[in-house]
Scaffold this motif. Structure first.
Motif, PDB file in Angstrom:
ATOM      1  N   GLY A 157       6.984  22.566 -43.544  1.00  0.00           N
ATOM      2  CA  GLY A 157       8.220  22.572 -44.308  1.00  0.00           C
ATOM      3  C   GLY A 157       9.386  23.156 -43.538  1.00  0.00           C
ATOM      4  O   GLY A 157      10.545  22.771 -43.749  1.00  0.00           O
ATOM      5  N   ILE A 160      10.773  20.326 -41.604  1.00  0.00           N
ATOM      6  CA  ILE A 160      11.443  19.409 -42.520  1.00  0.00           C
ATOM      7  C   ILE A 160      12.781  19.985 -42.953  1.00  0.00           C
ATOM      8  O   ILE A 160      13.795  19.279 -43.003  1.00  0.00           O
ATOM      9  CB  ILE A 160      10.561  19.145 -43.762  1.00  0.00           C
ATOM     10  N   HIS A 161      12.800  21.269 -43.260  1.00  0.00           N
ATOM     11  CA  HIS A 161      14.040  21.931 -43.670  1.00  0.00           C
ATOM     12  C   HIS A 161      15.081  21.848 -42.558  1.00  0.00           C
ATOM     13  O   HIS A 161      16.274  21.642 -42.810  1.00  0.00           O
ATOM     14  CB  HIS A 161      13.737  23.388 -44.030  1.00  0.00           C
ATOM     15  N   GLU A 164      16.478  18.429 -42.682  1.00  0.00           N
ATOM     16  CA  GLU A 164      17.398  18.326 -43.820  1.00  0.00           C
ATOM     17  C   GLU A 164      18.753  18.937 -43.472  1.00  0.00           C
ATOM     18  O   GLU A 164      19.806  18.355 -43.750  1.00  0.00           O
ATOM     19  CB  GLU A 164      16.808  19.036 -45.040  1.00  0.00           C
ATOM     20  N   ARG A 297      11.353  26.924 -46.695  1.00  0.00           N
ATOM     21  CA  ARG A 297      11.505  25.586 -47.261  1.00  0.00           C
ATOM     22  C   ARG A 297      12.361  25.657 -48.522  1.00  0.00           C
ATOM     23  O   ARG A 297      12.339  26.660 -49.232  1.00  0.00           O
ATOM     24  CB  ARG A 297      10.131  25.012 -47.687  1.00  0.00           C
ATOM     25  N   LYS A 298      13.087  24.599 -48.813  1.00  0.00           N
ATOM     26  CA  LYS A 298      13.742  24.510 -50.116  1.00  0.00           C
ATOM     27  C   LYS A 298      12.670  24.216 -51.160  1.00  0.00           C
ATOM     28  O   LYS A 298      11.786  23.397 -50.937  1.00  0.00           O
ATOM     29  CB  LYS A 298      14.794  23.408 -50.118  1.00  0.00           C
ATOM     30  N   THR A 302      12.101  20.305 -50.134  1.00  0.00           N
ATOM     31  CA  THR A 302      11.466  20.132 -48.829  1.00  0.00           C
ATOM     32  C   THR A 302      10.032  19.638 -48.976  1.00  0.00           C
ATOM     33  O   THR A 302       9.559  18.804 -48.190  1.00  0.00           O
ATOM     34  CB  THR A 302      11.503  21.452 -48.046  1.00  0.00           C
ATOM     35  N   ASP A 305      10.113  16.007 -49.617  1.00  0.00           N
ATOM     36  CA  ASP A 305      10.478  15.279 -48.399  1.00  0.00           C
ATOM     37  C   ASP A 305       9.297  15.194 -47.435  1.00  0.00           C
ATOM     38  O   ASP A 305       9.085  14.163 -46.782  1.00  0.00           O
ATOM     39  CB  ASP A 305      11.668  15.956 -47.714  1.00  0.00           C
TER      40      ASP A 305
END
Length: 349
Positions: A157, A160-161, A164, A297-298, A302, A305
């Motif tokens: 994550g 991924i964050h 983003e 992570r959100k 996240t 996603d």
């Protein structure tokens, strides 16, 4: 259910930093918590910091504590106030446990909660047969997500964050560092529309894996003038966004120079000591470069996603798992990590 369980406990004076126990008490859940039968958990860099009992750990962790937070398992009991989870649900866990009351929690930013608690750090975690956590810090898993893949939601994550935050759609992106999180950032960048992804690392073997995960071009930073090579690959302009996974001063300075004017540098990796940007005036200020960091992570954007990335054509789970070990053989897993074997090490209770 039996009365005791096995688990790995951080004890300050333990030679390796962890002690394997077979007689730990199974956690008793509170009204808003769930009890999870752990199927498997991955070793994180944070776990290594705790084992080494470094300055970061000493400031945040009160030993003894059962560590581990990158996990997947099945709910076997729920507290009386829990209505949105049930026995039998397969879940992974968000390690950041927000308070729900501070400014950040109330304004859509629980991942940077002022009063955050940490699963597997400030409270007992998942290197055990059973673990408890507040129900709203669990993520429901789809049936086609394996336990090993589910362990990746929390650590990957961060990558991924970073993607983003870089807003990669339609952009050329540089990813610095091709460990598991960097590989995920590469795959995520391609999944979310980056037109070109350039990956750099110091190890050729990692760069070969980066190609398999979607990188359009790979560069060994130790063997080339990275900013010059990047300019060649971008028509002399530089990349639109750079995502640093390393937290290393040389990589951050190189990434800054690889950016075009008005580009964006996203810092995912955690520096272990203070760093210096060598020429912030020319490299950042005069060129109006954006510099941002990401934390964890959100919740839960996240996670959703990453589920998309896992189902896409670029992410390959076998490339980010380094080995599988019974939990009692954790020393062998640590030896693999310290010898430089790439990928996440998975422990099974």
């Amino acid at each position: 259910m039996k009365d005791t369980m096995c688990g790995l406990v951080k004890e300050v004076n333990a030679p390796s930093g962890l002690v394997y126990h077979t007689d730990l008490s199974i956690p008793e859940i509170n009204d808003d918590e769930v009890l999870i039968k752990v199927h498997c958990s991955a070793i994180c860099g944070t776990d290594l910091h705790i084992m080494e009992w470094d300055e970061w750990s000493q400031k945040r962790i009160k030993a003894p504590v059962t560590v581990g937070h990158e996990t997947a398992g099945e709910i076997v009991a729920v507290g009386k106030n829990v209505t949105e989870r049930k026995v039998g649900d397969r879940v992974s866990c968000e390690s950041h446990i927000p308070c729900g009351e501070c400014y950040f929690c109330k304004n859509g930013m629980p991942h940077i909660c002022k009063n955050v608690k940490l699963f597997g750090c400030t409270q007992n975690g998942a290197f055990a047969e059973y673990a408890k956590i507040r129900w709203d810090c669990t993520f429901l898993l789809e049936d086609d997500v394996t336990d090993e893949a589910a362990c990746m939601f929390e650590p990957m994550g961060a990558g991924i964050h970073g993607v983003e935050a870089a807003e990669v759609n339609g952009k050329t992106v540089l990813v610095s560092g091709c460990g598991p999180i960097g590989l995920t950032a590469i795959s995520a960048s391609k999944t979310f529309g980056a037109v070109k992804v350039i990956a750099c690392d110091l190890i050729d073997e990692k760069l070969e894996v980066a190609k398999k995960m979607g990188a359009d071009a790979v560069l060994n930073s130790a063997k080339c003038d990275l900013p010059a090579e990047v300019r060649t690959l971008t028509g002399g302009v530089g990349v639109d966004a750079a995502i640093d996974i390393t937290g290393a001063e040389p990589a951050l300075n190189s990434a800054l120079k690889c950016l075009r004017a008005a580009g964006r540098l996203v810092c995912v990796g955690l520096p272990t000591k203070p760093i210096t940007f060598h020429d912030m005036t020319d490299d950042l200020v005069y060129r109006e470069v954006q510099l941002t960091g990401v934390s964890g992570r959100k919740i839960w954007e996240t996670w959703e996603d990453f589920a998309k990335v896992m189902k896409g054509p670029y992410f390959k789970l076998d490339q980010v798992i380094g080995g599988r070990f019974p939990m009692k053989d954790f020393e062998a897993a640590l030896a693999q990590i310290h010898s430089g074997v790439p990928g996440k090490m998975i422990l099974y209770p």
